[in-house]
Enzyme design. Structure first.
Site, PDB file in Angstrom:
ATOM      1  CG  HIS A   1      51.417  43.159  46.032  1.00 27.62           C
ATOM      2  ND1 HIS A   1      50.597  44.034  46.142  1.00 27.62           N
ATOM      3  CD2 HIS A   1      52.610  43.472  46.297  1.00 27.62           C
ATOM      4  CE1 HIS A   1      51.107  45.286  45.500  1.00 27.62           C
ATOM      5  NE2 HIS A   1      52.677  44.611  45.164  1.00 27.62           N
TER       6      HIS A   1
ATOM      7  CG  HIS B   1      44.255  50.904  47.947  1.00 32.19           C
ATOM      8  ND1 HIS B   1      45.431  51.122  48.162  1.00 32.19           N
ATOM      9  CD2 HIS B   1      44.101  49.947  47.271  1.00 32.19           C
ATOM     10  CE1 HIS B   1      46.371  51.235  47.952  1.00 32.19           C
ATOM     11  NE2 HIS B   1      46.054  50.320  46.650  1.00 32.19           N
TER      12      HIS B   1
ATOM     13  CG  ASP C   1      42.783  43.820  43.410  1.00 30.56           C
ATOM     14  OD1 ASP C   1      43.642  43.485  42.780  1.00 30.56           O
ATOM     15  OD2 ASP C   1      43.606  43.815  44.564  1.00 30.56           O
TER      16      ASP C   1
END
Length: 444
Positions: free
Chosen positions: A267, A306, A362
């Site tokens: 996460h 994702h 990210d």
């Protein structure tokens, strides 16, 4: 127009008309499907909630196939370009963008909740010098529940707003103090004359200068990162926030639980994993070989793909734009060349295109944080600061929703049927005898 789903239960040949609302059926409508009167009724089985809606929400909209992210109907691209983080926090909690007067009051309120009670500093001082910042943040936020007992009045809307202001104001202070504790520097008090991100930078990096002056490019880049991370629908940590909040636990404890969920590498820790991957690759010339190893199943391509997005993560586009401007101030990052080459090859390779593996938020955020001077262990803490706004907006919505009850998922039991108790002296003997009988039966 009312629509329904017609279902025929082949066990009983009975047909059912299940109403469809907002593209969903209610799981409880399945319970009427029974084999007999003693049957509990049909349940849906959905590990990890891959296709189960747990709430109706008006906060964040995502279309993963089209790469769309909106807060309260506003495109993330527009908010990142025109708004400050506190403006977006107001939008998430209140549902509308603030007027100039409303924003001014909101900023004043948040700013005057940034100070920590002096005893709270002692919580932090009790940690080891090398304690992980995220563990410190989670523990300290939970401890604030004892500092503000009035936060237990969760059914009072005015009280919920008060706790929102407290937490939004104090999260950067706690985060900065975890950093200062880790490096052995004295804590720096908030400066109410500074903006939200500038004040955070002041508490992080002020040394002996009379007044800390934040670099405006870095401050704006950090503000954009905060906007992009403010909310993201019903992800793991938000689901935890709502689940804990459904028991009417106070928002400090619920936020601590959500932050604990965020701390995991799948996460909030994903951008740290991207940097580790770039370190493994080592240089731009090694990218093609690494790509081949990924395709062979030997390595993972971190920062790509994702659960929701099957297109280019819209946040990743904005971060890439912001990163270019940040690096003009901080200087180039050798890992950036590797990242750009990795993205170029992956986006043109049929293997990744077919699997819809595109860069996510990210992929570049870790590079930006590193360029600002943060160590990887601070990355998830930086994620938690803005996500607190989303968690609390979701929590407030939960508290106002008459359909919500305490969260209590069902299970599909797959264990033993009823068994007779075995006395202690017979347990090993019974197990061995059972094994011997099984072997004897097989041999015969």
């Amino acid at each position: 127009m009312n629509h329904s789903l017609k279902v025929v239960d082949e066990r009983t040949t009975t047909s059912f008309d299940i109403p469809i609302h907002d593209g969903a059926i209610r799981a409880m409508d399945l319970r009427q499907m029974k084999e007999n009167a003693d049957d509990f009724g049909l349940m849906s089985y959905d590990p990890a909630f891959l296709n189960t809606a747990s709430c109706r929400s008006a906060i964040t909209y995502i279309d993963g196939d089209k790469g769309i992210l909106r807060y309260r109907g506003y495109a993330i691209e527009q908010l990142a370009e025109h708004c400050t983080f506190l403006e977006v926090a107001y939008l998430l909690f209140n549902g509308e963008l603030p007027t100039e007067t409303q924003l001014s009051q909101w900023v004043w309120d948040v700013t005057h909740h940034t100070m920590l009670h002096e005893t709270t500093k002692k919580f932090l001082e009790g940690f080891r010098y090398d304690a992980h910042p995220m563990g410190m943040l989670v523990s300290t936020v939970a401890a604030l529940s004892t500092v503000y007992p009035d936060s237990r009045h969760v059914l009072d809307p005015a009280n919920r707003k008060h706790q929102f202001l407290r937490l939004i104001g104090k999260m950067p202070t706690i985060a900065a103090y975890t950093y200062r504790h880790n490096v052995g520097f004295p804590y720096v008090y908030p400066d109410n004359e500074l903006g939200y991100t500038e004040n955070f930078m002041n508490m992080l990096w002020k040394m002996v200068e009379p007044k800390y002056i934040a670099n405006p490019v870095i401050a704006r880049a950090l503000d954009i990162l905060f906007i992009l991370h403010a909310d993201h629908e019903q992800n793991c940590s938000t689901n935890v926030m709502r689940s804990v909040g459904s028991s009417q636990a106070d928002p400090f404890l619920a936020t601590a639980a959500a932050a604990a969920a965020l701390s995991g590498p799948l996460h909030g820790g994903a951008n740290e994993e991207v940097l580790r991957m770039l370190d493994i690759i080592g240089s731009r010339s090694n990218v093609p070989a690494y790509i081949e190893k990924v395709k062979a199943g030997n390595f993972k391509l971190m920062g790509f793909g994702h659960r929701v997005y099957k297109n280019y993560d819209p946040r990743a586009r904005i971060i890439k734009w912001a990163a270019d401007r940040l690096f003009e101030v901080t200087g180039g990052n050798p890992k950036l060349d590797i990242a750009l080459e990795l993205e170029r090859i992956a986006l043109s390779d049929e293997y990744f295109i077919k699997r819809k593996l595109y860069p996510n938020v990210d992929f570049y955020s870790g590079l930006m944080y590193q360029a600002m001077g943060f160590k990887p262990e601070m990355f998830t803490v930086l994620f938690a600061i803005p996500r607190t706004a989303g968690w609390l907006a979701q929590w407030d919505e939960l508290m106002s929703d008459p359909e919500q009850k305490i969260a209590r998922p069902r299970q599909v039991y797959v264990g033993h049927d009823v068994r007779n108790f075995i006395p202690m002296a017979q347990r090993g003997v019974a197990a061995q005898a059972g094994t011997a009988e099984t072997v004897a039966v097989r041999l015969s």
